[in-house]
Motif scaffolding. Sequence first.
Motif, PDB file in Angstrom:
ATOM      1  N   PHE A 104      -9.854  -1.686   2.108  1.00 39.47           N
ATOM      2  CA  PHE A 104      -9.217  -2.614   1.165  1.00 39.47           C
ATOM      3  C   PHE A 104      -9.430  -4.076   1.558  1.00 39.47           C
ATOM      4  O   PHE A 104      -9.913  -4.871   0.740  1.00 39.47           O
ATOM      5  CB  PHE A 104      -7.733  -2.288   0.983  1.00 39.47           C
ATOM      6  N   THR A 130       0.834  -1.202   0.000  1.00 44.59           N
ATOM      7  CA  THR A 130       0.000   0.000   0.000  1.00 44.59           C
ATOM      8  C   THR A 130       0.864   1.245   0.000  1.00 44.59           C
ATOM      9  O   THR A 130       1.884   1.295   0.672  1.00 44.59           O
ATOM     10  CB  THR A 130      -0.908   0.023   1.248  1.00 44.59           C
ATOM     11  N   SER A 154      -3.597   0.110  -3.083  1.00 45.08           N
ATOM     12  CA  SER A 154      -3.253  -1.155  -2.437  1.00 45.08           C
ATOM     13  C   SER A 154      -3.383  -2.272  -3.453  1.00 45.08           C
ATOM     14  O   SER A 154      -4.248  -2.219  -4.339  1.00 45.08           O
ATOM     15  CB  SER A 154      -4.174  -1.454  -1.260  1.00 45.08           C
TER      16      SER A 154
END
Length: 181
Positions: free
Chosen positions: A171, A122, A131
Amino acid sequence: MKHSVKITLALMAMALAAGVGLWSESGSRDTKLPSSLCGTEVNRSLSRLLLGAGAEVTERNEVDHGRPRPSSWCEVFADGKDALSMRFAWHPDAIDPYEVARSVNSVSNVARPQRTDSVFQTVVGNNGAISTVPCKTSAGSYFTLTVLMKDADSVDQTHRADIEKFMRAYFPATVSTLACR
């Protein structure tokens, strides 16, 4: 001595009352924020970091988590204004998010990227984050998510910590919806 105890108790009561008022007010503003963004459930307090409290949120979402395409976009609007742009990308080869962010040909436009200490590869910048993770699907072997704040100043670091906090939660939550093999 009794006088100072009364003052202390009175101050504590005022602080508690103010805290309850702020908490309930904040909660009522957050009810406009959706419980998901671009098909991923997200805590409203994290959405508030990037979209603002009380914003009326809508989105234009081309992402199908169950049937990935090489590149799909989701645009999030707050009170009718373009607020977030998210690119969901699947590709055959591993990428370095830092190199993608620094590339002049990149679609990411992440300003002043820095690597983060994360389980996933990331980078976080002043206006967004990228990411990536291995994720085999029909569209590719790797999944990369780019999140950009549309109104963030590329030289101002004001939003950097909020972007990182959002990405650390959003994410992995997104990856869990992708049916990676």
